[in-house]
Design an enzyme around this catalytic site. Sequence first.
Site, PDB file in Angstrom:
ATOM      1  N   PRO B 104      34.779 -13.746  52.640  1.00 13.26           N
ATOM      2  CA  PRO B 104      34.555 -12.717  53.658  1.00 13.26           C
ATOM      3  C   PRO B 104      33.079 -12.300  53.660  1.00 13.26           C
ATOM      4  O   PRO B 104      32.502 -12.099  52.592  1.00 13.26           O
ATOM      5  CB  PRO B 104      35.443 -11.553  53.214  1.00 13.26           C
ATOM      6  CG  PRO B 104      36.444 -12.140  52.277  1.00 13.26           C
ATOM      7  CD  PRO B 104      35.788 -13.325  51.645  1.00 13.26           C
ATOM      8  N   GLY B 108      30.236  -7.706  50.008  1.00 14.40           N
ATOM      9  CA  GLY B 108      29.745  -7.570  48.636  1.00 14.40           C
ATOM     10  C   GLY B 108      30.168  -8.713  47.735  1.00 14.40           C
ATOM     11  O   GLY B 108      30.117  -8.597  46.512  1.00 14.40           O
ATOM     12  N   LEU B 109      30.587  -9.838  48.341  1.00 13.15           N
ATOM     13  CA  LEU B 109      31.079 -10.973  47.552  1.00 13.15           C
ATOM     14  C   LEU B 109      30.064 -12.117  47.494  1.00 13.15           C
ATOM     15  O   LEU B 109      30.403 -13.225  47.097  1.00 13.15           O
ATOM     16  CB  LEU B 109      32.416 -11.462  48.111  1.00 13.15           C
ATOM     17  CG  LEU B 109      33.538 -10.419  48.143  1.00 13.15           C
ATOM     18  CD1 LEU B 109      34.791 -10.997  48.791  1.00 13.15           C
ATOM     19  CD2 LEU B 109      33.864  -9.906  46.747  1.00 13.15           C
ATOM     20  N   GLY B 110      28.841 -11.843  47.893  1.00 15.92           N
ATOM     21  CA  GLY B 110      27.789 -12.852  47.761  1.00 15.92           C
ATOM     22  C   GLY B 110      27.922 -13.991  48.752  1.00 15.92           C
ATOM     23  O   GLY B 110      27.482 -15.111  48.490  1.00 15.92           O
ATOM     24  N   SER B 111      28.523 -13.698  49.909  1.00 17.98           N
ATOM     25  CA  SER B 111      28.713 -14.735  50.924  1.00 17.98           C
ATOM     26  C   SER B 111      27.383 -15.345  51.357  1.00 17.98           C
ATOM     27  O   SER B 111      27.251 -16.566  51.451  1.00 17.98           O
ATOM     28  CB  SER B 111      29.453 -14.111  52.115  1.00 17.98           C
ATOM     29  OG  SER B 111      29.179 -14.796  53.293  1.00 17.98           O
ATOM     30  N   SER B 112      26.381 -14.520  51.615  1.00 21.74           N
ATOM     31  CA  SER B 112      25.122 -15.073  52.124  1.00 21.74           C
ATOM     32  C   SER B 112      24.440 -15.942  51.069  1.00 21.74           C
ATOM     33  O   SER B 112      23.880 -16.994  51.389  1.00 21.74           O
ATOM     34  CB  SER B 112      24.189 -13.956  52.607  1.00 21.74           C
ATOM     35  OG  SER B 112      23.796 -13.134  51.530  1.00 21.74           O
ATOM     36  N   ALA B 113      24.523 -15.560  49.804  1.00 24.08           N
ATOM     37  CA  ALA B 113      23.934 -16.383  48.744  1.00 24.08           C
ATOM     38  C   ALA B 113      24.668 -17.715  48.628  1.00 24.08           C
ATOM     39  O   ALA B 113      24.042 -18.767  48.467  1.00 24.08           O
ATOM     40  CB  ALA B 113      23.983 -15.642  47.405  1.00 24.08           C
ATOM     41  N   ALA B 114      25.995 -17.678  48.728  1.00 22.47           N
ATOM     42  CA  ALA B 114      26.765 -18.920  48.614  1.00 22.47           C
ATOM     43  C   ALA B 114      26.419 -19.876  49.749  1.00 22.47           C
ATOM     44  O   ALA B 114      26.352 -21.091  49.559  1.00 22.47           O
ATOM     45  CB  ALA B 114      28.265 -18.612  48.602  1.00 22.47           C
ATOM     46  N   ASP B 155      23.413 -12.724  42.867  1.00 19.98           N
ATOM     47  CA  ASP B 155      24.259 -13.491  43.788  1.00 19.98           C
ATOM     48  C   ASP B 155      23.912 -14.986  43.771  1.00 19.98           C
ATOM     49  O   ASP B 155      24.792 -15.817  43.534  1.00 19.98           O
ATOM     50  CB  ASP B 155      24.160 -12.933  45.213  1.00 19.98           C
ATOM     51  CG  ASP B 155      24.864 -11.597  45.369  1.00 19.98           C
ATOM     52  OD1 ASP B 155      25.185 -10.969  44.347  1.00 19.98           O
ATOM     53  OD2 ASP B 155      25.084 -11.179  46.526  1.00 19.98           O
TER      54      ASP B 155
END
Lengths: 323, 323
Positions: B104, B108-114, B155
């Site tokens: 999602p 706050g789950l680091g989506s953009s870094a992943a 992240d």
Amino acid sequence: MVVASAPAKVILFGEHFVVYGEPAIAIAIDKRAYAEATLRKDKLIYINSVNLGVSGFFKGRHFQPEKDKATLDKLVPIKNSVTKVLGKANETIGVNLDIQSDIPASAGLGSSAAVAVSTTAAVGYLVGVKLSKEDVFEIALDAERLIHGTPSGIDPAISTYGGAIIFQKGKDFKPLDVKLSIPLVVGNTNLERSTGELVAAVRRMRDYYPSIVGEIIKIGGEIALRAIEALKRGDLKVLGELLNINHALLSVIGVSNEALDHLIYAARNSGACGAKLTGGGGGGCIIALTEDSRIKKVIAAIERAGGTAFQARKTDEGVRVEP
Amino acid sequence: MVVASAPAKVILFGEHFVVYGEPAIAIAIDKRAYAEATLRKDKLIYINSVNLGVSGFFKGRHFQPEKDKATLDKLVPIKNSVTKVLGKANETIGVNLDIQSDIPASAGLGSSAAVAVSTTAAVGYLVGVKLSKEDVFEIALDAERLIHGTPSGIDPAISTYGGAIIFQKGKDFKPLDVKLSIPLVVGNTNLERSTGELVAAVRRMRDYYPSIVGEIIKIGGEIALRAIEALKRGDLKVLGELLNINHALLSVIGVSNEALDHLIYAARNSGACGAKLTGGGGGGCIIALTEDSRIKKVIAAIERAGGTAFQARKTDEGVRVEP
């Protein structure tokens, strides 16, 4: 016929942390218990408590209920106060006691202490025993011991003297001179809780996490000291913030719950300056510091959230014989 | 055609307190972002993100959207990673990027870094540039700087290396060897929040109540140290208690809210070992440590409470090129 009354209390800051030596702040609020005492020709003590829904006769230790004996144990302390006062009168006479109270029972608001205090004063005045406030306090404290084992004494103290009091273990109660009326909304979850069990749970948690819980307790003490300054200044904004912080500290030690937090959010979201649980937690009541203009809104929000709520403010009137 | 993927992160312990030098613990979880890269004959970079609902062409700095440009700013970091890798290849070639993610966004789950990590790896492999994990991390961190200003780097580090990491300001990331799979339920409030604003609010509170907030921060650090031991032991019970305490500490500094607490109570009441908000707070997600047998119950409870929820556990697989 004599009517005496005594106020309820709320703990503003420091419950639980007070067990470990930190200061707590309690105030008397403008909800009162009323005890009406009249002489009887026989030697019986008759007690009628509308709020507890119980009435009956004591003859020595023997109790004969009129209706229900479910809450007999709550009458014993009252009877204990009465016999103490009668003992001082050195007379064997009978008394009728009619107790009415504005204070929700079993909600952490010191209802039982207010009943014991008002009863003691009413019976004393009725039989012509001159009781100082100290005497009333001591007799009511003795009655509290029958209910709570080793009570802190904060409930009968507030109920007897009124106003605001700083309480710290091993020290005398210290009256706190506060001009601020401390406008509150009290919200009741109407959940029964056992303060004793919660105190024991906090102790277990402190045994397992001594440094963590130990530090939280110290911070609780610092909050109370900050609050004393804010109360003297009449600083509602800071008091609200300190209430919020204090509530979260109580959450750290595990004594808040969903029902309490639900009412607290309702109060904060409807404009309270700040809110916390008051008393043992696990149920019982919250207090929300609320400017006068928002009192109605906050009460409505708490009731929408499933609680009951009323307005309250500090009263400096402790126990009094009504005219 | 090359597909690379990289995992999401959750912060288990220590967010916010990490800003003031305390350790934080983060883990990679088994939700991944996938970047598919293919060569183009022209020199354009084409990006299509299903999750962001945006696609279009970059020609140098110029972006030409196919549909929507609302989230262009989220594409710029991706494009930045691509051009960095292409720069290392010393060639001026074009790339098609198709991004799909199980993570999602804005939660706050680091989506953009992943996304940045998987993109970097995919493009590097595609054009034959040998990138070490350190290289991938550095390029993705650089992309994060375009979004977050001065990101902690946690992240892209988690997303690149996988596993569990201890992060402490001014120190290198320290991998944490944890056998436990750390079974979690992640609950999403689906409320947008600004971590930057919350960090600033905590700083203001610390300025006003330095000793109180300072002590809370230190306790936060101690919780993280205790958690490291409990993680090594695989002690779910203590980990659950520490999550609960950590959450309450975050409440003290004002970064939780009603939506988060509502999901947290839902998780706890349905059998989670413990729960806390994860990340900046004020919205975003909670994590609930949950034994396998109760995962379904906890997910259902969170969804009944109005959140969305999914199961997650630690993954040791960081960035990888898919077969």
